[in-house]
Design a protein around this motif. Structure first.
Motif, PDB file in Angstrom:
ATOM      1  N   LEU A  74      -9.123  16.719 -17.259  1.00  0.00           N
ATOM      2  CA  LEU A  74      -7.925  15.974 -16.850  1.00  0.00           C
ATOM      3  C   LEU A  74      -6.642  16.662 -17.296  1.00  0.00           C
ATOM      4  CD1 LEU A  74      -9.012  12.292 -17.588  1.00  0.00           C
ATOM      5  CD2 LEU A  74      -9.112  13.527 -15.432  1.00  0.00           C
ATOM      6  N   GLY A  75      -6.769  17.613 -18.213  1.00  0.00           N
ATOM      7  CA  GLY A  75      -5.602  18.327 -18.710  1.00  0.00           C
ATOM      8  C   GLY A  75      -4.820  19.051 -17.632  1.00  0.00           C
ATOM      9  N   VAL A  76      -5.487  19.396 -16.539  1.00  0.00           N
ATOM     10  CA  VAL A  76      -4.792  20.120 -15.460  1.00  0.00           C
ATOM     11  C   VAL A  76      -3.749  19.232 -14.781  1.00  0.00           C
ATOM     12  CG1 VAL A  76      -6.752  21.644 -15.030  1.00  0.00           C
ATOM     13  CG2 VAL A  76      -6.556  19.516 -13.744  1.00  0.00           C
TER      14      VAL A  76
ATOM     15  N   GLY B 110       0.809  -1.216   0.000  1.00  0.00           N
ATOM     16  CA  GLY B 110       0.000   0.000   0.000  1.00  0.00           C
ATOM     17  C   GLY B 110       0.838   1.260   0.000  1.00  0.00           C
ATOM     18  N   GLU B 111       2.117   1.118  -0.346  1.00  0.00           N
ATOM     19  CA  GLU B 111       3.036   2.255  -0.356  1.00  0.00           C
ATOM     20  C   GLU B 111       2.554   3.342  -1.325  1.00  0.00           C
ATOM     21  OE1 GLU B 111       7.617   3.229  -1.850  1.00  0.00           O
ATOM     22  OE2 GLU B 111       6.938   1.146  -1.648  1.00  0.00           O
ATOM     23  N   ILE B 112       2.763   4.607  -0.930  1.00  0.00           N
ATOM     24  CA  ILE B 112       2.416   5.732  -1.796  1.00  0.00           C
ATOM     25  C   ILE B 112       3.586   6.013  -2.728  1.00  0.00           C
ATOM     26  CG2 ILE B 112       1.866   8.191  -1.871  1.00  0.00           C
ATOM     27  CD1 ILE B 112       0.518   7.868   0.852  1.00  0.00           C
ATOM     28  N   LEU B 113       3.297   6.072  -4.026  1.00  0.00           N
ATOM     29  CA  LEU B 113       4.308   6.335  -5.039  1.00  0.00           C
ATOM     30  C   LEU B 113       4.127   7.737  -5.612  1.00  0.00           C
ATOM     31  CD1 LEU B 113       4.002   2.937  -6.943  1.00  0.00           C
ATOM     32  CD2 LEU B 113       5.672   3.523  -5.175  1.00  0.00           C
ATOM     33  N   THR B 114       5.186   8.261  -6.226  1.00  0.00           N
ATOM     34  CA  THR B 114       5.121   9.575  -6.878  1.00  0.00           C
ATOM     35  C   THR B 114       5.567   9.439  -8.321  1.00  0.00           C
ATOM     36  OG1 THR B 114       5.612  10.721  -4.795  1.00  0.00           O
ATOM     37  CG2 THR B 114       5.919  11.967  -6.824  1.00  0.00           C
ATOM     38  N   GLY B 115       4.753   9.972  -9.229  1.00  0.00           N
ATOM     39  CA  GLY B 115       5.104   9.914 -10.638  1.00  0.00           C
ATOM     40  C   GLY B 115       4.536  11.103 -11.397  1.00  0.00           C
ATOM     41  N   ARG B 116       5.138  11.414 -12.540  1.00  0.00           N
ATOM     42  CA  ARG B 116       4.678  12.521 -13.369  1.00  0.00           C
ATOM     43  C   ARG B 116       3.627  12.035 -14.363  1.00  0.00           C
ATOM     44  NH1 ARG B 116       7.039  17.387 -14.598  1.00  0.00           N
ATOM     45  NH2 ARG B 116       8.973  16.725 -13.605  1.00  0.00           N
ATOM     46  N   VAL B 117       2.540  12.787 -14.483  1.00  0.00           N
ATOM     47  CA  VAL B 117       1.504  12.449 -15.463  1.00  0.00           C
ATOM     48  C   VAL B 117       2.003  12.876 -16.844  1.00  0.00           C
ATOM     49  CG1 VAL B 117      -0.862  12.844 -16.218  1.00  0.00           C
ATOM     50  CG2 VAL B 117      -0.349  12.664 -13.777  1.00  0.00           C
ATOM     51  N   LEU B 118       2.146  11.884 -17.745  1.00  0.00           N
ATOM     52  CA  LEU B 118       2.744  12.146 -19.044  1.00  0.00           C
ATOM     53  C   LEU B 118       1.765  12.114 -20.208  1.00  0.00           C
ATOM     54  CD1 LEU B 118       6.045  10.078 -18.719  1.00  0.00           C
ATOM     55  CD2 LEU B 118       5.681  12.494 -18.253  1.00  0.00           C
ATOM     56  N   GLU B 119       0.661  11.391 -20.051  1.00  0.00           N
ATOM     57  CA  GLU B 119      -0.268  11.249 -21.176  1.00  0.00           C
ATOM     58  C   GLU B 119      -1.713  11.347 -20.727  1.00  0.00           C
ATOM     59  OE1 GLU B 119       0.307   7.807 -23.734  1.00  0.00           O
ATOM     60  OE2 GLU B 119       2.343   7.578 -22.922  1.00  0.00           O
ATOM     61  N   LEU B 120      -2.539  11.894 -21.623  1.00  0.00           N
ATOM     62  CA  LEU B 120      -3.980  11.826 -21.475  1.00  0.00           C
ATOM     63  C   LEU B 120      -4.459  10.743 -22.431  1.00  0.00           C
ATOM     64  CD1 LEU B 120      -5.000  15.605 -21.519  1.00  0.00           C
ATOM     65  CD2 LEU B 120      -4.543  14.169 -19.547  1.00  0.00           C
ATOM     66  N   VAL B 121      -5.146   9.736 -21.905  1.00  0.00           N
ATOM     67  CA  VAL B 121      -5.638   8.646 -22.744  1.00  0.00           C
ATOM     68  C   VAL B 121      -7.135   8.476 -22.520  1.00  0.00           C
ATOM     69  CG1 VAL B 121      -3.430   7.436 -22.768  1.00  0.00           C
ATOM     70  CG2 VAL B 121      -5.074   6.949 -20.952  1.00  0.00           C
ATOM     71  N   LYS B 122      -7.750   7.645 -23.327  1.00  0.00           N
ATOM     72  CA  LYS B 122      -9.170   7.417 -23.188  1.00  0.00           C
ATOM     73  C   LYS B 122      -9.470   6.841 -21.801  1.00  0.00           C
ATOM     74  CE  LYS B 122     -13.086   5.052 -25.328  1.00  0.00           C
ATOM     75  NZ  LYS B 122     -13.522   4.125 -26.400  1.00  0.00           N
ATOM     76  N   GLY B 123     -10.320   7.540 -21.071  1.00  0.00           N
ATOM     77  CA  GLY B 123     -10.738   7.047 -19.764  1.00  0.00           C
ATOM     78  C   GLY B 123      -9.837   7.381 -18.601  1.00  0.00           C
ATOM     79  N   GLY B 124      -8.760   8.182 -18.838  1.00  0.00           N
ATOM     80  CA  GLY B 124      -7.891   8.520 -17.720  1.00  0.00           C
ATOM     81  C   GLY B 124      -6.567   9.122 -18.150  1.00  0.00           C
ATOM     82  N   VAL B 125      -5.536   8.919 -17.316  1.00  0.00           N
ATOM     83  CA  VAL B 125      -4.199   9.447 -17.594  1.00  0.00           C
ATOM     84  C   VAL B 125      -3.170   8.357 -17.343  1.00  0.00           C
ATOM     85  CG1 VAL B 125      -4.874  11.793 -16.947  1.00  0.00           C
ATOM     86  CG2 VAL B 125      -3.859  10.290 -15.216  1.00  0.00           C
ATOM     87  N   VAL B 126      -1.947   8.575 -17.848  1.00  0.00           N
ATOM     88  CA  VAL B 126      -0.856   7.628 -17.657  1.00  0.00           C
ATOM     89  C   VAL B 126       0.300   8.332 -16.974  1.00  0.00           C
ATOM     90  CG1 VAL B 126       0.889   6.207 -18.797  1.00  0.00           C
ATOM     91  CG2 VAL B 126      -1.477   6.156 -19.598  1.00  0.00           C
ATOM     92  N   SER B 127       0.840   7.681 -15.955  1.00  0.00           N
ATOM     93  CA  SER B 127       2.023   8.183 -15.263  1.00  0.00           C
ATOM     94  C   SER B 127       3.123   7.127 -15.369  1.00  0.00           C
ATOM     95  CB  SER B 127       1.708   8.453 -13.789  1.00  0.00           C
ATOM     96  OG  SER B 127       2.875   8.869 -13.103  1.00  0.00           O
ATOM     97  N   ILE B 128       4.350   7.556 -15.275  1.00  0.00           N
ATOM     98  CA  ILE B 128       5.484   6.638 -15.292  1.00  0.00           C
ATOM     99  C   ILE B 128       6.144   6.678 -13.929  1.00  0.00           C
ATOM    100  CG2 ILE B 128       7.680   6.033 -16.361  1.00  0.00           C
ATOM    101  CD1 ILE B 128       5.414   5.832 -18.314  1.00  0.00           C
ATOM    102  N   VAL B 129       6.285   5.523 -13.305  1.00  0.00           N
ATOM    103  CA  VAL B 129       6.962   5.462 -12.014  1.00  0.00           C
ATOM    104  C   VAL B 129       7.837   4.216 -11.998  1.00  0.00           C
ATOM    105  CG1 VAL B 129       5.010   4.266 -10.923  1.00  0.00           C
ATOM    106  CG2 VAL B 129       6.661   5.474  -9.497  1.00  0.00           C
ATOM    107  N   LYS B 130       9.105   4.416 -11.676  1.00  0.00           N
ATOM    108  CA  LYS B 130      10.087   3.323 -11.669  1.00  0.00           C
ATOM    109  C   LYS B 130      10.141   2.624 -13.024  1.00  0.00           C
ATOM    110  CE  LYS B 130       9.396   2.560  -6.707  1.00  0.00           C
ATOM    111  NZ  LYS B 130      10.602   3.284  -6.286  1.00  0.00           N
ATOM    112  N   GLY B 131       9.941   3.414 -14.079  1.00  0.00           N
ATOM    113  CA  GLY B 131      10.008   2.888 -15.425  1.00  0.00           C
ATOM    114  C   GLY B 131       8.775   2.134 -15.874  1.00  0.00           C
ATOM    115  N   VAL B 132       7.733   2.100 -15.075  1.00  0.00           N
ATOM    116  CA  VAL B 132       6.517   1.338 -15.370  1.00  0.00           C
ATOM    117  C   VAL B 132       5.371   2.301 -15.664  1.00  0.00           C
ATOM    118  CG1 VAL B 132       4.853  -0.338 -14.478  1.00  0.00           C
ATOM    119  CG2 VAL B 132       7.279  -0.564 -13.909  1.00  0.00           C
ATOM    120  N   ARG B 133       4.599   1.984 -16.730  1.00  0.00           N
ATOM    121  CA  ARG B 133       3.429   2.788 -17.068  1.00  0.00           C
ATOM    122  C   ARG B 133       2.289   2.431 -16.114  1.00  0.00           C
ATOM    123  NH1 ARG B 133       3.029   5.135 -22.133  1.00  0.00           N
ATOM    124  NH2 ARG B 133       0.811   4.656 -22.287  1.00  0.00           N
TER     125      ARG B 133
END
Length: 400
Positions: free
Chosen positions: A147-149, A108-131
């Motif tokens: 979601l653009g914000v 249940g660890e909290i992770l931090t990642g940058r939101v890189l993409e807007l996709v259908k139904g949500g967004v994609v972030s990359i954390v530890k090299g994983v989408r």
């Protein structure tokens, strides 16, 4: 002889064929804005294109790797014709990162990642090299229409789902909402533990309505009523603030049971009363305009939004039945300030105090008992409205 053998072995090692799909180690020997060159101990140098280094197009390549650093890479393509081995570091990072993601999912660890993409139904972030896919329902504590914000922002989230899709590809789902909700509840508990009437806060304007502005105080939203936004009359809160503004407010009232917090924004020192009276004192003679006439007296504008009362007894030396016998709305008159009451925010004025009499100068002046023209003839908004209504009814009767 040993040295000759070691050299021969090294040469032989560089001549060994390298194949796509292998994982090798190498040393960074060159960095450009678009690629990283790696010595992989082969007859060809390896090249990691920027796209195989990271999915973050805004990342600084010089922050991702350093000259002389040893890196583990995946062989994507060997081109004997071009003498180049195309490598990927992000594939290796993703494999290693997936193990860390799995552990974070289980704990249940909290992770931090940058939101890189807007996709259908949500967004994609990359954390530890994983989408990580974050569905629209998990993008914020409350529904987020735009979601653009989130694009390009660092977000804190938990992994709430980890499985494989129909093609056997790993699928990772995250939730910003679960973290935000938990942090809001913690912040709210802290707020109520320390909140008190009069305490000041710096908060962000979350939204505007026709009746006021909601301000995020940190886990708790408070309302600044439209009447508390400005000393002047405004038609909409947007005339003073907008969503996203950081403003300083103070608690006017609060109810922990209902979770409601009423906030004040306008400052007392900026009030029309303070501005009007700071340079006035009892005894001053001022010119003002009659703005309303009622049975018990006339109101004269001392300053914008501040009126003084000329009681009927202070209009003339002679007895008059009603103020309108002597005064009319719009008249400019010279008056003397006879009282300033900061508690009731009332100013007493007198025209009579400036009038001369025909009495002989030898006669002793008549002593006038000090009275409060505002308190003895205290008035409320109800008094004014009742009197105004009565006057209007009388005018209508006369017209008939």
């Amino acid at each position: 002889e040993n040295n000759e053998m070691n050299f021969a072995e090294a040469v032989e090692e560089t001549l060994k064929p390298i194949k796509s799909g292998e994982v090798v180690k190498g040393v960074v020997i060159g960095i450009t804005p678009t690629e990283v060159r790696v010595d992989i101990g082969n007859k060809y140098d390896g090249v990691i294109p920027f796209s195989e280094l990271t999915d973050d197009s805004n990342a600084d390549i010089n922050e991702l790797v350093k000259l002389g650093e040893e890196v583990e890479v995946y062989v994507v393509l060997v081109s004997d014709r071009d003498g180049v081995v195309t490598l990927s570091k992000k594939k290796i990072d993703a494999v290693k990162g997936m193990e860390e993601i799995r552990k974070a999912f289980e704990s249940g660890e909290i992770l931090t990642g940058r939101v890189l993409e807007l996709v259908k139904g949500g967004v994609v972030s990359i954390v530890k090299g994983v989408r990580v896919f974050i569905p629209v329902s998990e993008c914020a504590e409350r529904f987020l229409a735009d979601l653009g914000v989130l694009l390009g922002t660092e977000q804190r989230f938990r992994i709430i789902k980890l499985d494989e899709d129909r093609r056997g590809r790993q699928r990772v789902v995250g939730s910003i909402k679960s973290v935000a909700k938990e942090e809001s509840e913690k912040a709210a508990a802290e707020f109520w533990a320390n909140a008190e009437v009069g305490k000041k806060y710096t908060g962000k304007v979350k939204s505007l309505t026709s009746f006021g502005a909601f301000v995020d105080l940190g886990g708790v939203d408070g309302l600044v009523h439209i009447s508390e936004l400005s000393w002047n009359r405004i038609k909409h809160p947007s005339e003073v603030v907008k969503a996203g503004d950081e403003i300083t407010v103070y608690i006017k009232d609060m109810n922990k049971e209902t979770g409601k917090v009423s906030l004040g924004y306008k400052k007392e020192e900026d009030s029309p009363w303070v501005q009007a009276t700071k340079d006035l004192k009892v005894g001053d003679v001022i010119k003002c305009k009659i703005v309303r006439i009622l049975p018990f007296g006339a109101f004269a504008e001392v300053a914008p939004y501040v009126d003084g009362l000329i009681h009927v007894s202070q209009i003339s030396n002679e007895r008059i039945d009603k103020p309108s016998d002597v005064l009319a709305i719009g008249d400019e008159v010279e008056t003397k300030i006879v009282e300033i009451n900061d508690d009731t925010k009332q100013i007493g004025l007198s025209i009579k105090a400036l009038m001369t009499t025909d009495d002989s100068a030898d006669e002793a002046p008549e002593e006038v008992e000090a009275t409060s023209y505002t308190e003895d003839s205290s008035f409320t908004l109800g008094d004014i409205l009742d009197a105004a209504e009565a006057t209007e009814d009388a005018d209508n009767t006369d017209a008939e």
